[in-house]
Design a protein around this motif. Structure first.
Motif, mmCIF file in Angstrom:
data_model
loop_
_atom_site.group_PDB
_atom_site.id
_atom_site.type_symbol
_atom_site.label_atom_id
_atom_site.label_comp_id
_atom_site.label_asym_id
_atom_site.label_seq_id
_atom_site.Cartn_x
_atom_site.Cartn_y
_atom_site.Cartn_z
ATOM 1 N N TRP A 230 0.827 -1.264 0.035
ATOM 2 C CA TRP A 230 -0.038 -0.184 -0.104
ATOM 3 C C TRP A 230 0.747 1.184 0.039
ATOM 4 O O TRP A 230 1.882 1.271 0.588
ATOM 5 C CB TRP A 230 -1.052 0.023 1.387
ATOM 6 N N VAL A 254 -0.143 -0.486 -4.888
ATOM 7 C CA VAL A 254 -1.401 0.231 -4.843
ATOM 8 C C VAL A 254 -1.086 1.652 -4.446
ATOM 9 O O VAL A 254 -0.269 2.260 -3.792
ATOM 10 C CB VAL A 254 -2.353 -0.181 -3.852
ATOM 11 N N ILE A 273 -1.306 -0.706 -9.192
ATOM 12 C CA ILE A 273 -3.004 -0.530 -9.193
ATOM 13 C C ILE A 273 -3.427 0.588 -8.709
ATOM 14 O O ILE A 273 -2.854 1.003 -7.369
ATOM 15 C CB ILE A 273 -3.641 -1.779 -8.448
ATOM 16 N N ARG A 275 -5.940 2.894 -6.837
ATOM 17 C CA ARG A 275 -6.833 2.612 -5.654
ATOM 18 C C ARG A 275 -8.293 3.023 -6.378
ATOM 19 O O ARG A 275 -9.382 2.478 -5.961
ATOM 20 C CB ARG A 275 -6.755 3.657 -4.335
ATOM 21 N N LEU A 298 -9.727 -6.206 -5.821
ATOM 22 C CA LEU A 298 -8.212 -6.301 -5.836
ATOM 23 C C LEU A 298 -7.740 -7.588 -6.098
ATOM 24 O O LEU A 298 -6.826 -7.659 -6.884
ATOM 25 C CB LEU A 298 -7.884 -5.721 -4.253
#
Length: 451
Positions: A230, A254, A273, A275, A298
């Protein structure tokens, strides 16, 4: 010649020792009279750190026998500086009062001011009478793990110490200043090919990411592991992505916007990716059902790209993402967490934890051996600093505001005594061999105004 002038001129250790200590020095600090500034604000109010962060003169403290005084050339902003300036979740003066009640040398920390900063690089200018392995003139970076080396648990792992504190957050005289006080047990040699600001970007985020992923006290990442990261373009995430790649893992980053996708790829993420693609907001963590739905989206993306679920989730965002992390890691996988910038109270569906034999691992900073091992990766050029912008000490409130609003990428550097970026390199041949582009992966992505 003043001590600061002696440091800046590259004076010998003997000349540094002879130069008189200043009675006061400039530091980024909080004042106790501002402790209640945000007390009556609504929970969702904008608690602007510029209201409380000050830059000004503070008195020079006396040095304890196991401490060194460092002329700080550079530091960096961490999220704990934001917490300190907001006085959340607790007032930092509460930390100082609690520590000061131990008496002895600890009493110096209980002051009406709090010098902040948990990162630092600089030159040792004084050593306490009990310091054995360090000398005046040594170039060092400072680990934020402030531990009692006489406590038994510290001999196993400094982070298990009951009296472990975060330097410059739970103690006074931190690194966002012209001078800082640190214990000898916090010191690591500065990688000689790095500039002052690059070296200062390592300890908090680099050491924390190393312990979380690589150490036997963290997730114990191995070759081939898929790691969900993250905030892959921030300070912690930027180091995590490099550690995963360097260790033979597969990094899934992410990020919070399309503009940060290229940054995460530059740092080594195999899959990136946004969010927004999976509908994650700060409110997602308020409802375990929403977290599961986001986790399914996800997980589907990761499986379509890599054919498998993550082995590890690298967590520091907290409430908004934690339930998703618990859901999305594979059976027997691990969620390793070191923070909660979106909230400390996590909600998740525990069935996905116990029935699929997953693990949650708490991690905090790094012990001194882990910090040394992390620094060695920088010395060999395997990991690069992630400084994206550099500010003078006088503008530390604005720099911290950028971190508060998540307007930054990587690490935000702060020049303390160093008059300009790019100084402090003592191994230019090694630097040239590694290459400027490799050592500055994020500079091209930073706004021109703050490079």
């Amino acid at each position: 010649m003043s001590l600061s002038d002696a440091v800046l001129s590259g004076a010998s250790p003997e000349e540094l020792q002879r130069a008189p200590l200043p009675r006061h020095f400039t530091a980024a600090h909080l004042r106790v009279e501002d402790e209640d500034v945000f007390r009556d604000c609504p929970e969702d109010a904008d608690k602007d750190v510029r209201r409380t962060l000050r830059v000004g003169e503070v008195p020079m403290p006396e040095l304890a026998p196991d401490e060194v005084l460092i002329a700080v050339m550079a530091s960096s902003v961490n999220y704990n500086t934001v917490w300190s300036a907001k006085f959340e979740p607790l007032s930092t003066f509460r930390f100082l009062r609690h520590y000061g009640r131990q008496g002895g040398w600890a009493a110096r920390h209980d002051q009406p001011f709090h010098v902040l900063g948990s990162d630092g690089s600089g030159v040792i200018v004084r050593v306490g009478t009990g310091v054995r392995r360090w000398r005046v003139g040594d170039h060092v970076i400072v680990s934020p793990a402030y531990v009692d080396d006489q406590e038994p648990a510290t001999q196993s792992d400094g982070m298990l110490s009951e009296h472990q504190l975060a330097w410059g957050f739970e103690t006074n005289y931190g690194g966002l200043a012209q001078y800082a006080v640190a214990r000898a047990s916090q010191l690591v040699p500065k990688p000689p090919h790095l500039t002052w600001e690059e070296g200062a970007s390592i300890p908090v985020c680099g050491g924390t990411a190393y312990r979380m992923l690589v150490s036997d006290r963290g997730a114990r990442m191995k070759q081939g592991d898929i790691v969900l990261i993250w905030g892959a373009s921030g300070g912690l995430g930027a180091y995590a992505a490099q550690l995963v790649k360097n260790g033979g893992g597969i990094a899934v980053g992410v990020v919070g916007s399309e503009s940060k996708v290229a940054i995460a790829r530059r740092l080594g993420c195999d899959v990136v990716i946004n969010r927004e693609e999976i509908g994650i907001t700060d409110d997602t963590g308020n409802d375990p059902e929403l977290a599961i739905k986001a986790g399914k989206r996800l997980g589907a993306i990761i499986r379509s790209e890599l054919g498998a679920d993550p082995h590890i989730a690298f967590e520091h965002v907290g409430r908004a993402t934690f339930g998703i992390s618990v859901f999305v890691v594979r059976r027997g996988g691990a969620v390793v967490t070191c923070g909660s910038s979106t909230g400390y109270h996590h909600e998740f569906d525990n069935r996905y934890l116990w029935m699929k034999l997953k693990r949650i691992i708490g991690s905090h900073i790094a012990n001194l051996q882990e910090m040394v091992e992390c620094a060695r990766l920088f010395e060999r050029g395997h990991i690069a600093p992630v400084v994206s912008e550099v500010h003078p000490l006088a503008e530390v409130a604005e720099a911290t505001r950028r971190v508060q609003l998540n307007q930054h990428i990587g690490k935000v550097g702060v020049l303390c005594l160093a008059p300009e970026p790019g100084l402090g390199v003592t191994a230019p041949e090694l630097r040239a061999r590694i290459g400027e582009d490799t050592l500055n992966p994020l500079r091209p992505f930073a706004p021109a105004a703050v490079r």
